[in-house]
Write an enzyme that holds these catalytic residues in place. Structure first.
Site, PDB file in Angstrom:
ATOM      1  N   ARG A  19      82.415  12.214-119.916  1.00  0.00           N
ATOM      2  CA  ARG A  19      83.756  11.695-120.180  1.00  0.00           C
ATOM      3  C   ARG A  19      83.735  10.179-120.301  1.00  0.00           C
ATOM      4  O   ARG A  19      82.806   9.512-119.824  1.00  0.00           O
ATOM      5  CB  ARG A  19      84.740  12.099-119.079  1.00  0.00           C
ATOM      6  CG  ARG A  19      84.366  11.592-117.679  1.00  0.00           C
ATOM      7  CD  ARG A  19      85.138  10.372-117.234  1.00  0.00           C
ATOM      8  NE  ARG A  19      84.659   9.835-115.984  1.00  0.00           N
ATOM      9  CZ  ARG A  19      83.804   8.843-115.893  1.00  0.00           C
ATOM     10  NH1 ARG A  19      83.304   8.271-116.963  1.00  0.00           N
ATOM     11  NH2 ARG A  19      83.410   8.392-114.706  1.00  0.00           N
ATOM     12  N   GLU A  25      90.319   2.955-112.871  1.00  0.00           N
ATOM     13  CA  GLU A  25      88.954   2.921-112.326  1.00  0.00           C
ATOM     14  C   GLU A  25      88.948   2.780-110.809  1.00  0.00           C
ATOM     15  O   GLU A  25      89.666   1.948-110.253  1.00  0.00           O
ATOM     16  CB  GLU A  25      88.204   1.745-112.961  1.00  0.00           C
ATOM     17  CG  GLU A  25      86.819   2.096-113.392  1.00  0.00           C
ATOM     18  CD  GLU A  25      86.783   3.269-114.364  1.00  0.00           C
ATOM     19  OE1 GLU A  25      86.562   4.416-113.888  1.00  0.00           O
ATOM     20  OE2 GLU A  25      86.978   3.068-115.559  1.00  0.00           O
ATOM     21  N   SER A 121      79.438   9.875-116.805  1.00  0.00           N
ATOM     22  CA  SER A 121      79.437  11.100-115.991  1.00  0.00           C
ATOM     23  C   SER A 121      78.404  12.137-116.376  1.00  0.00           C
ATOM     24  O   SER A 121      78.703  13.335-116.420  1.00  0.00           O
ATOM     25  CB  SER A 121      80.819  11.765-116.046  1.00  0.00           C
ATOM     26  OG  SER A 121      81.661  11.099-115.205  1.00  0.00           O
ATOM     27  N   SER A 122      77.186  11.684-116.617  1.00  0.00           N
ATOM     28  CA  SER A 122      76.121  12.668-116.855  1.00  0.00           C
ATOM     29  C   SER A 122      75.919  13.519-115.606  1.00  0.00           C
ATOM     30  O   SER A 122      75.677  14.724-115.692  1.00  0.00           O
ATOM     31  CB  SER A 122      74.822  11.968-117.239  1.00  0.00           C
ATOM     32  OG  SER A 122      74.316  11.194-116.161  1.00  0.00           O
ATOM     33  N   ASP A 166      85.839  13.192-112.746  1.00  0.00           N
ATOM     34  CA  ASP A 166      84.823  13.600-113.722  1.00  0.00           C
ATOM     35  C   ASP A 166      84.762  15.115-113.870  1.00  0.00           C
ATOM     36  O   ASP A 166      84.700  15.647-114.979  1.00  0.00           O
ATOM     37  CB  ASP A 166      83.438  13.084-113.283  1.00  0.00           C
ATOM     38  CG  ASP A 166      83.464  11.596-112.967  1.00  0.00           C
ATOM     39  OD1 ASP A 166      84.411  10.919-113.397  1.00  0.00           O
ATOM     40  OD2 ASP A 166      82.536  11.125-112.287  1.00  0.00           O
ATOM     41  N   LYS A 210      74.482   5.721-109.031  1.00  0.00           N
ATOM     42  CA  LYS A 210      75.391   5.644-107.875  1.00  0.00           C
ATOM     43  C   LYS A 210      74.747   6.089-106.574  1.00  0.00           C
ATOM     44  O   LYS A 210      74.917   5.461-105.549  1.00  0.00           O
ATOM     45  CB  LYS A 210      76.585   6.602-108.069  1.00  0.00           C
ATOM     46  CG  LYS A 210      77.628   6.195-109.004  1.00  0.00           C
ATOM     47  CD  LYS A 210      78.840   7.106-108.873  1.00  0.00           C
ATOM     48  CE  LYS A 210      78.586   8.585-109.072  1.00  0.00           C
ATOM     49  NZ  LYS A 210      78.191   8.990-110.400  1.00  0.00           N
TER      50      LYS A 210
END
Ligand code: ADP
Ligand code: NG1
Length: 434
Positions: A19, A25, A121-122, A166, A210
């Site tokens: 996405r 955010e 957002s893999s 996500d 992350k």
């Protein structure tokens, strides 16, 4: 490739998209609504359920090594965000939801084309895809909202304390429309984006995983602490409050009021753990065990004022953006751009989740025709999203390509397309063999 890996053919395929967050955010985990679209890039998994109890994973990309484990002994090591752990998060989420203990295995081949660790957002696409793979292999069904909630929760096994944006958009997206995602209860409402503008993603080519750093969880913790201090200041039961949105809801006031309360109740200087303990009248031990997450135990400074200011102002920007899209969809591109620029400034200055490359990239995008440009996703690297008048798109793409990606010797930095237009795509799907 499936056939050469496993000596058989897949029984079904599942895809789940990445996405791009248009605006909103770092506010989903504070309880506030966000406005993402699904992109065409996705995770695709080919699956063959098997009679043994073994899950065998392979990947079309040799960077991600083969892996196998028993379906009945899922271990996810929070200290190592290796790729197969994201798959296992999705698997475990479904397993736990149904309380299943004796699961059969499957052979899976994963193929993804979402740039990793780039704010698109893999990771969640992989978790969601694995969740839907597991559900399909079991022959069970759930609503998209249930799937999104399960996968949002189970991705936290990786160690990051994300919100649900996500996973929600990966399941609830529909082609042609952005979605306002609201939480508690989760729902997605269509938001028609203006027809005269195109949203363009550009990759700064700085990767930020992350789960491998504590940046993300430190922000989540700072927001939680800010919520508690604001609640205490307002004589609310602060120990029950976890999110900044809950403070607003309990007070029944506007976001503007919350910005004023933040000014009154918090100070811009960073808080030490000792000062937080004094404010909340708790011990350091209680702070560590009851409020801080494992990878924020040793943090010495918490910026509560700046984080709360970002969250309340960003939540207001999402609503203004959505209202403008609804009220005057064909005449608002410049105003929407301004809101996106304000969002970037707040992410950079108050939330400190930008980086020099992202700041340079948004400048380049604005210089070559974007009405607005901002970092998208978690930040500290990754992508920007820009709003570009449709008639300027070709020159915008060419100029940004040259200004950001071309080296002085004329060679181009990235191998894959790194600045491209996108439009709202559809959500996760299962393809069954005929
Ligand atoms: P993002 O912002 O893309 O979600 P994260 O850093 O949270 O970034 O997650 C990226 C991780 O997701 C990668 O390090 C890898 O473990 C996993 N991942 C991404 N793409 C793939 C892929 N095609 N196949 C397997 N794992 C992937
Ligand atoms: P990405 O961009 O995928 O790292 C993360 C969180 C979101 C949201 C954004 C910031 C996860 C799985 N995703 O997204 O929930 O908080 O950062 O808006 O933790």
């Amino acid at each position: 490739m499936f056939n050469s890996k496993f000596g058989s053919i897949p029984k079904f395929y599942v895809r789940a998209p990445g996405r791009v967050n248009i605006i909103g955010e770092h506010i989903d985990y504070c309880g506030y609504s966000v406005l993402p679209i699904a992109i065409e890039q996705d995770m695709l998994i080919a699956v063959e359920p098997v009679k043994t109890h073994t899950i065998q994973l392979a990947n079309t990309n040799s960077l991600y090594p083969d892996f196998s484990t028993s379906a009945n002994n899922i271990q996810i090591d929070k200290t190592k965000p290796v790729w197969h752990n994201y798959f296992l998060c999705g698997f475990k989420g479904i397993q736990e939801h149904f309380g299943l203990s004796n699961l059969t295995g499957m052979n899976c081949l994963v193929d993804g084309n979402i740039p990793p660790s780039s704010g698109l957002s893999s990771s969640s696409a992989l978790v969601c895809c694995a969740g839907l793979v597991t559900l399909t292999a079991l022959g069970m069904s759930l609503s998209k909202v249930e799937l999104a909630e399960i996968c949002a929760k189970s991705e936290r096994y990786i160690g990051t304390e994300g919100g649900g944006m996500d996973q929600s958009i990966s399941f609830l997206a529909e082609e042609g429309t952005a979605k306002l995602i609201e939480f508690s209860p989760l729902r997605a409402t269509d938001v028609k984006l203006p027809s005269g503008a195109v949203f363009v993603i550009a990759n700064s080519c700085v990767e930020m995983n992350k789960a491998a750093t504590s940046y993300f969880n430190i922000r989540v913790t700072e927001c939680r602490l800010a919520a508690k201090l604001l609640a205490k200041y307002k004589n609310l039961p602060w120990d029950e409050v976890l999110r900044l949105e809950e403070v607003q809801a309990r007070l029944g006031v506007s976001l503007e009021d919350m910005l004023l309360t933040t000014e009154d109740a918090l100070h811009p200087e960073p808080y030490s753990p000792e000062e937080i303990c004094r404010c909340l009248e708790i011990s350091l031990e209680q702070l560590r065990t009851q409020i801080l997450s494992p990878n924020t135990q040793d943090v010495l400074h918490f910026k509560l004022y700046q984080r709360a200011k970002h969250v309340y102002s960003e939540a207001a920007r999402v609503l203004r953006f959505k209202n403008l899209c609804e009220e005057a969809p064909d005449n608002v591109v410049q105003l929407l751009g301004e809101i996106m620029n304000q969002s970037h400034a707040s992410c950079r200055d108050m939330y400190e989740c930008s980086c020099p490359e992202l700041d340079r990239l948004v400048d380049v995008c604005r210089q070559f025709g974007a009405e607005g440009s901002r970092l998208t996703g978690a930040g500290w690297g990754g992508c920007t999203v820009s709003i570009v008048p449709a008639d300027k798109l070709p020159s915008f793409l060419a100029s940004v390509q040259e200004a950001y990606y071309q080296r002085s010797d004329g060679s181009s930095v990235p191998q894959t397309p790194s600045v491209f237009a996108t439009k709202p795509g559809g959500g996760a799907l299962v393809f069954l063999e005929a």
